[in-house]
Scaffold this motif. Structure first.
Motif, PDB file in Angstrom:
ATOM      1  N   LEU A 141      -7.732  -3.415  -0.552  1.00 31.20           N
ATOM      2  CA  LEU A 141      -7.710  -2.526   0.576  1.00 31.20           C
ATOM      3  C   LEU A 141      -8.891  -2.165   0.770  1.00 31.20           C
ATOM      4  O   LEU A 141      -9.594  -1.373  -0.017  1.00 31.20           O
ATOM      5  N   VAL A 197      -7.870  -1.821   5.653  1.00 31.79           N
ATOM      6  CA  VAL A 197      -6.906  -0.607   5.620  1.00 31.79           C
ATOM      7  C   VAL A 197      -6.859  -0.064   7.205  1.00 31.79           C
ATOM      8  O   VAL A 197      -5.636   0.432   7.252  1.00 31.79           O
ATOM      9  N   ASP A 236      -3.825  -1.199   9.811  1.00 27.27           N
ATOM     10  CA  ASP A 236      -2.549  -0.914   9.747  1.00 27.27           C
ATOM     11  C   ASP A 236      -2.333   0.698   9.730  1.00 27.27           C
ATOM     12  O   ASP A 236      -2.729   1.288   8.671  1.00 27.27           O
ATOM     13  N   LEU A 241      -1.047   1.881   6.259  1.00 25.06           N
ATOM     14  CA  LEU A 241      -1.944   1.538   5.008  1.00 25.06           C
ATOM     15  C   LEU A 241      -2.982   2.785   5.295  1.00 25.06           C
ATOM     16  O   LEU A 241      -3.304   3.276   4.101  1.00 25.06           O
ATOM     17  N   TYR A 292      -3.504   5.162   2.281  1.00 26.56           N
ATOM     18  CA  TYR A 292      -4.654   4.792   1.332  1.00 26.56           C
ATOM     19  C   TYR A 292      -6.111   5.162   1.996  1.00 26.56           C
ATOM     20  O   TYR A 292      -6.918   4.877   1.390  1.00 26.56           O
TER      21      TYR A 292
END
Length: 88
Positions: free
Chosen positions: A17, A48, A51, A54, A58
């Motif tokens: 990511l 990252v 989305d 995500l 993160y």
């Protein structure tokens, strides 16, 4: 999302990511690419910020390395540790 690996490589076991403009992402990408190429493992890179889920989970930790969908590392990556995890 970009799937990366030589022809005949196994399906992606490593997900990296990243975020555009992230210098640590470039460093970790080099480690992932080297380890996966040496072991014949496929890997993929996901922005990252592409989305919302995500990014929420993160976004503050990039780069993040997932192995078989599970969190493995963030910020820095030890090549020998990744190699060992993929050998299991």
């Amino acid at each position: 999302m970009t799937d990366i690996g030589a022809a005949g490589a196994s399906p992606a076991r490593v997900t990296l990511l990243t975020r555009e403009g992230c210098h640590l992402c470039e460093q970790v990408e080099a480690v992932v690419a080297t380890v996966c190429a040496a072991g014949g493992f496929g890997w993929r890179e996901v922005d990252v910020d592409s989305d919302p889920d995500l990014r929420s989970e993160y976004g503050d930790q990039v780069p993040v390395v997932l192995v078989d969908g599970e969190f493995f590392a963030s910020y820095r990556l030890d090549a020998s540790a990744l190699s060992a995890a993929l050998s299991d």
